[in-house]
Write a protein that holds these residues in place. Structure first.
Motif, mmCIF file in Angstrom:
data_model
loop_
_atom_site.group_PDB
_atom_site.id
_atom_site.type_symbol
_atom_site.label_atom_id
_atom_site.label_comp_id
_atom_site.label_asym_id
_atom_site.label_seq_id
_atom_site.Cartn_x
_atom_site.Cartn_y
_atom_site.Cartn_z
ATOM 1 N N ALA A 115 0.825 -1.202 0.000
ATOM 2 C CA ALA A 115 0.000 0.000 0.000
ATOM 3 C C ALA A 115 0.863 1.257 0.000
ATOM 4 O O ALA A 115 0.505 2.267 -0.618
ATOM 5 C CB ALA A 115 -0.934 0.003 1.204
ATOM 6 N N ILE A 137 -10.354 1.939 -6.296
ATOM 7 C CA ILE A 137 -9.782 1.344 -5.076
ATOM 8 C C ILE A 137 -10.485 1.888 -3.836
ATOM 9 O O ILE A 137 -10.811 1.144 -2.911
ATOM 10 C CB ILE A 137 -8.262 1.603 -5.022
ATOM 11 C CG1 ILE A 137 -7.584 0.773 -6.112
ATOM 12 C CG2 ILE A 137 -7.702 1.256 -3.659
ATOM 13 C CD1 ILE A 137 -6.101 0.963 -6.205
ATOM 14 N N PHE A 138 -10.777 3.183 -3.838
ATOM 15 C CA PHE A 138 -11.511 3.790 -2.732
ATOM 16 C C PHE A 138 -12.872 3.105 -2.563
ATOM 17 O O PHE A 138 -13.280 2.758 -1.456
ATOM 18 C CB PHE A 138 -11.698 5.284 -3.002
ATOM 19 C CG PHE A 138 -12.589 5.975 -2.012
ATOM 20 C CD1 PHE A 138 -12.123 6.275 -0.743
ATOM 21 C CD2 PHE A 138 -13.891 6.326 -2.340
ATOM 22 C CE1 PHE A 138 -12.940 6.900 0.177
ATOM 23 C CE2 PHE A 138 -14.713 6.949 -1.421
ATOM 24 C CZ PHE A 138 -14.240 7.242 -0.154
ATOM 25 N N LEU A 140 -13.727 0.131 -3.439
ATOM 26 C CA LEU A 140 -13.618 -1.282 -3.043
ATOM 27 C C LEU A 140 -13.672 -1.469 -1.532
ATOM 28 O O LEU A 140 -13.916 -2.572 -1.048
ATOM 29 C CB LEU A 140 -12.325 -1.893 -3.592
ATOM 30 C CG LEU A 140 -12.342 -2.265 -5.077
ATOM 31 C CD1 LEU A 140 -10.998 -2.810 -5.491
ATOM 32 C CD2 LEU A 140 -13.440 -3.274 -5.362
ATOM 33 N N ILE A 142 -15.922 -0.751 0.382
ATOM 34 C CA ILE A 142 -17.257 -1.117 0.878
ATOM 35 C C ILE A 142 -17.631 -2.554 0.562
ATOM 36 O O ILE A 142 -18.661 -3.029 1.012
ATOM 37 C CB ILE A 142 -18.348 -0.177 0.323
ATOM 38 C CG1 ILE A 142 -18.567 -0.429 -1.159
ATOM 39 C CG2 ILE A 142 -18.003 1.273 0.592
ATOM 40 C CD1 ILE A 142 -19.853 0.198 -1.648
ATOM 41 N N VAL A 143 -16.807 -3.259 -0.211
ATOM 42 C CA VAL A 143 -17.158 -4.643 -0.544
ATOM 43 C C VAL A 143 -17.099 -5.497 0.726
ATOM 44 O O VAL A 143 -16.060 -5.579 1.378
ATOM 45 C CB VAL A 143 -16.184 -5.217 -1.588
ATOM 46 C CG1 VAL A 143 -16.488 -6.684 -1.848
ATOM 47 C CG2 VAL A 143 -16.265 -4.423 -2.872
ATOM 48 N N THR A 174 -4.985 -8.880 0.837
ATOM 49 C CA THR A 174 -5.835 -8.287 -0.208
ATOM 50 C C THR A 174 -6.934 -7.429 0.399
ATOM 51 O O THR A 174 -7.160 -6.301 -0.024
ATOM 52 C CB THR A 174 -6.467 -9.396 -1.064
ATOM 53 O OG1 THR A 174 -5.440 -10.262 -1.508
ATOM 54 C CG2 THR A 174 -7.201 -8.811 -2.243
ATOM 55 N N PHE A 175 -7.610 -7.981 1.410
ATOM 56 C CA PHE A 175 -8.731 -7.252 1.998
ATOM 57 C C PHE A 175 -8.286 -5.932 2.625
ATOM 58 O O PHE A 175 -9.063 -4.997 2.726
ATOM 59 C CB PHE A 175 -9.432 -8.108 3.068
ATOM 60 C CG PHE A 175 -10.016 -9.380 2.537
ATOM 61 C CD1 PHE A 175 -10.449 -9.454 1.225
ATOM 62 C CD2 PHE A 175 -10.141 -10.500 3.337
ATOM 63 C CE1 PHE A 175 -10.991 -10.626 0.706
ATOM 64 C CE2 PHE A 175 -10.685 -11.676 2.843
ATOM 65 C CZ PHE A 175 -11.106 -11.738 1.521
ATOM 66 N N LEU A 177 -5.913 -3.902 1.531
ATOM 67 C CA LEU A 177 -5.327 -2.919 0.618
ATOM 68 C C LEU A 177 -6.151 -1.637 0.414
ATOM 69 O O LEU A 177 -5.582 -0.546 0.499
ATOM 70 C CB LEU A 177 -5.018 -3.573 -0.734
ATOM 71 C CG LEU A 177 -3.782 -4.476 -0.727
ATOM 72 C CD1 LEU A 177 -3.651 -5.186 -2.059
ATOM 73 C CD2 LEU A 177 -2.529 -3.676 -0.420
ATOM 74 N N PRO A 178 -7.468 -1.719 0.110
ATOM 75 C CA PRO A 178 -8.176 -0.464 -0.186
ATOM 76 C C PRO A 178 -8.062 0.570 0.935
ATOM 77 O O PRO A 178 -7.706 1.727 0.680
ATOM 78 C CB PRO A 178 -9.631 -0.921 -0.374
ATOM 79 C CG PRO A 178 -9.525 -2.328 -0.824
ATOM 80 C CD PRO A 178 -8.350 -2.894 -0.092
ATOM 81 N N ILE A 181 -4.319 1.839 1.322
ATOM 82 C CA ILE A 181 -3.907 2.777 0.273
ATOM 83 C C ILE A 181 -4.542 4.141 0.508
ATOM 84 O O ILE A 181 -3.886 5.179 0.425
ATOM 85 C CB ILE A 181 -4.297 2.236 -1.121
ATOM 86 C CG1 ILE A 181 -3.481 0.980 -1.433
ATOM 87 C CG2 ILE A 181 -4.087 3.290 -2.202
ATOM 88 C CD1 ILE A 181 -3.932 0.244 -2.671
ATOM 89 N N LEU B 56 -3.635 -8.245 -6.949
ATOM 90 C CA LEU B 56 -4.305 -8.825 -5.776
ATOM 91 C C LEU B 56 -5.770 -8.407 -5.705
ATOM 92 O O LEU B 56 -6.647 -9.223 -5.428
ATOM 93 C CB LEU B 56 -3.583 -8.400 -4.489
ATOM 94 C CG LEU B 56 -2.325 -9.163 -4.117
ATOM 95 C CD1 LEU B 56 -1.682 -8.561 -2.880
ATOM 96 C CD2 LEU B 56 -2.656 -10.625 -3.851
ATOM 97 N N LEU B 61 -10.646 -9.531 -4.917
ATOM 98 C CA LEU B 61 -11.852 -8.785 -4.542
ATOM 99 C C LEU B 61 -12.833 -8.614 -5.702
ATOM 100 O O LEU B 61 -13.997 -8.958 -5.593
ATOM 101 C CB LEU B 61 -11.467 -7.396 -4.008
ATOM 102 C CG LEU B 61 -11.237 -7.233 -2.510
ATOM 103 C CD1 LEU B 61 -10.824 -5.802 -2.184
ATOM 104 C CD2 LEU B 61 -12.487 -7.576 -1.723
ATOM 105 N N PHE B 307 -24.021 -6.625 0.491
ATOM 106 C CA PHE B 307 -23.357 -5.656 -0.382
ATOM 107 C C PHE B 307 -24.330 -4.538 -0.763
ATOM 108 O O PHE B 307 -24.032 -3.340 -0.640
ATOM 109 C CB PHE B 307 -22.865 -6.399 -1.627
ATOM 110 C CG PHE B 307 -21.877 -5.641 -2.446
ATOM 111 C CD1 PHE B 307 -21.335 -4.443 -2.015
ATOM 112 C CD2 PHE B 307 -21.466 -6.146 -3.670
ATOM 113 C CE1 PHE B 307 -20.411 -3.752 -2.782
ATOM 114 C CE2 PHE B 307 -20.543 -5.464 -4.445
ATOM 115 C CZ PHE B 307 -20.032 -4.266 -3.994
ATOM 116 N N VAL B 310 -25.159 -2.123 2.061
ATOM 117 C CA VAL B 310 -24.099 -1.199 2.455
ATOM 118 C C VAL B 310 -24.123 0.046 1.569
ATOM 119 O O VAL B 310 -23.849 1.161 2.035
ATOM 120 C CB VAL B 310 -22.724 -1.899 2.366
ATOM 121 C CG1 VAL B 310 -21.603 -0.908 2.560
ATOM 122 C CG2 VAL B 310 -22.616 -3.008 3.381
#
Lengths: 304, 327
Positions: A115, A137-138, A140, A142-143, A174-175, A177-178, A181, B56, B61, B307, B310
């Motif tokens: 990151a 990326i920002f 992501l 909320i996923v 991975t989870f 990273l968003p 960053i 990644l 994701l 999802f 949210v």
């Protein structure tokens, strides 16, 4: 003379007035405010305290009397802790404790480093597609993890990584990273651009700017996110259940505690000691580094 | 290196080799980046820095997310396309409706109660002598896992039958007995049990609300507070007219952040009741349907529902942030 004295005392009187009223107000509201604060603090501490006391009481005492009777009849033992660490009890927390550490260390170091690189690119470099990539990326963030778990598990099955630490290292990294960053990007933007420009004029490349100029300034931000991620990974149950649910070899301590609560829900001598073994690391990290943790929280939600 | 490590030395060795491998990848990236200079090289270096992250995120994701949404239109085994039937089940099956009802309780109650308690506490202890200690006490549950919090509170709610010599060992039932009541099976009585699980989440999240709001309160300019004091404003008016309007944008952020966290709550329910006795919520039901009931389609639909739920919260959050920045 008598008329002059009030005149000379007037200035202090005026200055005194607000502070006098402040004192009066404090006298009125303060005892109730303090009482309310104390009541809340006690309510918040009592549940943990009760279990902590219980973890040092003999099994028979835990199961037949309330923990509060400890104060009238104090008996202390370390048997419960021996029980959760011992091989014969079937709980064997020590090995799960090691697993938690093995899972956490790479799951913190990998996303923080990746990151930092990405945030540097977003903060200080120009390239086509920069804004849209950053927005994606920002977004992501909320996923929900739940959405990703099953297909990810299928991938891990296909490349034969199931039942290894790799599944947890890769997915936790991975989870993270968003958010990582986004946070590090915010911190990097706060560094005066003059510093970077000056270094560039001196002929420094991106690599040396990153290591020599930015890294020392970023240490608090990296620490903030590192603690955040450490607590998250250490306390996680869902990811561990999905990817390491099968074998004891890679399961973290939270998973064993949850299993214990499910299968031996009345074995309070094991549950109480087990719970405290599992929270000792995050609580210690938190108490020592609270300052950084709070800073990370504030950067994440107040700036938005 | 990619096998299951079973002894502690093996595990440590595997971790070290993983870290070494990662360091090597980073080293290669930085080495290549170091070869490029000048404005033209910027692009190459930027994409190089982003490469591992994008890889990644795409594999870990984006693809899984899309795949799950796709799967939610298939049956239990994941073979036959059944359209919106899984979503139909969620909104019509009595068990699933209980799950939805519980989720609404969670998402409505937790953010508001936790934020209210956090705000009141932050005001009460603001500038007091023991402020940092008082904050740590409330904040500490944040560092505890949901699983451990579940165990702590299960002990609080423990029930012993009401017979001659049997003493209660859970504090709540003991309090009920001291006040002359009969002990209650707190985690079995529905819908009481759901509310008691919500208490655990509030217990954890109040510290988060308190920390963020305390920082917002401290950011209120001193001269505004001083001016109000000089006007002889009482504590309630001070709260209504000055504190609350000043921290309002932060309150919204805190509410929505806790709301999103609550929507995904799973560990507490699983540890304390296993989702039995009508306490299941969407995130727990997702796990149960996918892994215990072997209904992949319904599981995927429940995950997709999380999802979808949210999105409006986040959208509202971003919109109110924009508004507060504009004003």
């Amino acid at each position: 003379m008598t008329a002059a004295t009030p005149v000379t005392t007037t200035p202090p009187l005026v200055a005194d007035k607000p502070s006098a009223s402040k004192i009066a107000k404090k006298r009125l509201s303060s005892p109730w405010a303090s009482l309310a604060a104390i009541v809340l603090a006690v309510l918040w501490t009592l549940p943990t305290f009760g279990l902590l006391v219980s973890s040092f009481r003999p099994e028979r005492a835990i199961k037949t009397t309330g923990w509060w009777s400890f104060f009238s009849n104090p008996t202390l033992t370390l048997d419960n802790y021996r029980g959760v660490f011992g091989e014969d009890g079937g709980v064997n927390l020590a090995s799960f404790f090691v697993n938690s550490l093995i899972i956490c260390i790479p799951s913190v170091l990998i996303p923080v480093s990746l990151a930092a690189l990405a945030a540097y690119a977003f903060a200080w470099m120009n390239f086509p597609g920069k804004n849209i990539l950053f927005l994606v990326i920002f977004a992501l963030q909320i996923v929900p993890l739940q959405v990703t778990l099953i297909p990810l598990l299928e991938i891990f099955v296909n490349i034969q990584l199931t039942g290894t630490f790799w599944t947890l290292w890769l997915s936790h990294s991975t989870f993270a990273l968003p958010l990582a960053i986004y946070l590090l990007h915010n911190f990097m933007r706060e560094i005066p651009s003059g510093l970077i420009e000056a270094a560039r004029v001196d002929g420094a490349g991106h690599v040396s700017i990153f290591f020599k100029v930015l890294l020392p300034l970023l240490t608090p931000a990296l620490a903030a996110f590192g603690i955040f991620q450490f607590l998250w990974v250490w306390n996680d149950l869902l990811v561990a259940l999905v990817f390491a649910g099968g074998g004891d070899e890679v399961a973290p301590i939270t998973l064993q505690l949850a299993n214990l609560s499910g299968t031996r829900g009345t074995a309070w001598q094991l549950l109480s000691a087990g719970a405290f073994v599992s929270i000792i690391v995050p609580v210690t990290v938190f108490l020592l580094l609270q300052r950084y943790f709070v800073r990370g929280l504030l950067a994440g939600s107040v700036k938005g | 290196m990619f096998n299951t490590a079973s002894t502690t030395p093996e595990k440590i060795l595997q971790m070290l080799s993983a870290l070494l491998l990662f360091a090597a990848v980073m080293g290669i990236i930085l080495f290549i980046a170091g070869r490029f200079g000048g404005k033209k090289g910027d692009r190459v270096v930027a994409y190089l820095y982003l490469l591992p992250v994008l890889l990644l995120l795409t594999v870990g994701l984006v693809y899984p997310g899309l795949r799950t949404i796709y799967q939610s239109f298939f049956d239990a085994a994941g073979d036959a396309f059944i359209g919106f039937d899984n979503y139909g089940t969620i909104f019509s099956d009595p068990d699933q409706l209980t799950v939805l009802r519980n989720t609404v309780f969670w998402v409505v109650l937790t953010p508001f109660v936790a934020t209210a308690i956090g705000l009141v506490y932050a005001i009460l202890i603001d500038k007091s002598r023991f402020e940092s200690f008082a904050k740590t006490l409330i904040f500490l549950p944040m560092s505890i896992s949901f699983v451990a919090a579940g165990v702590i509170w299960k002990f609080m709610y423990e029930y012993r039958p009401d017979q001659g010599n049997v003493k209660q060992i859970g504090l709540i039932n003991q309090l009920i007995v001291w006040f002359g009541g009969k002990p209650v099976q707190l985690l079995i009585e529905s819908p009481l049990n759901s509310f008691l699980l919500i208490v655990v989440m509030i217990w954890i999240q109040a510290g988060f609300a308190m920390t963020i709001l305390s920082a917002a309160i401290k950011a209120i300019p001193d001269d505004i507070i001083e001016a109000a004091r000089l006007d002889g404003v009482n504590a309630w008016t001070m709260f209504r007219r000055i504190t609350l309007p000043s921290v309002q944008p932060t309150v919204v952020v805190v509410l929505t952040t806790i709301g999103i966290g609550t929507l995904k709550v799973f560990d507490i329910v699983r540890t304390m009741t296993g989702g039995n006795f009508n306490t299941s919520v969407v995130a727990n039901e997702f796990y149960r349907q996918t892994f215990n009931a072997d209904n992949q389609g319904l599981g995927a639909a429940l995950a997709t529902l999380l999802f979808v739920l949210v999105i409006p919260i986040v959208w509202y959050n971003i919109r109110s942030l924009r508004q507060s920045e504009a004003s």
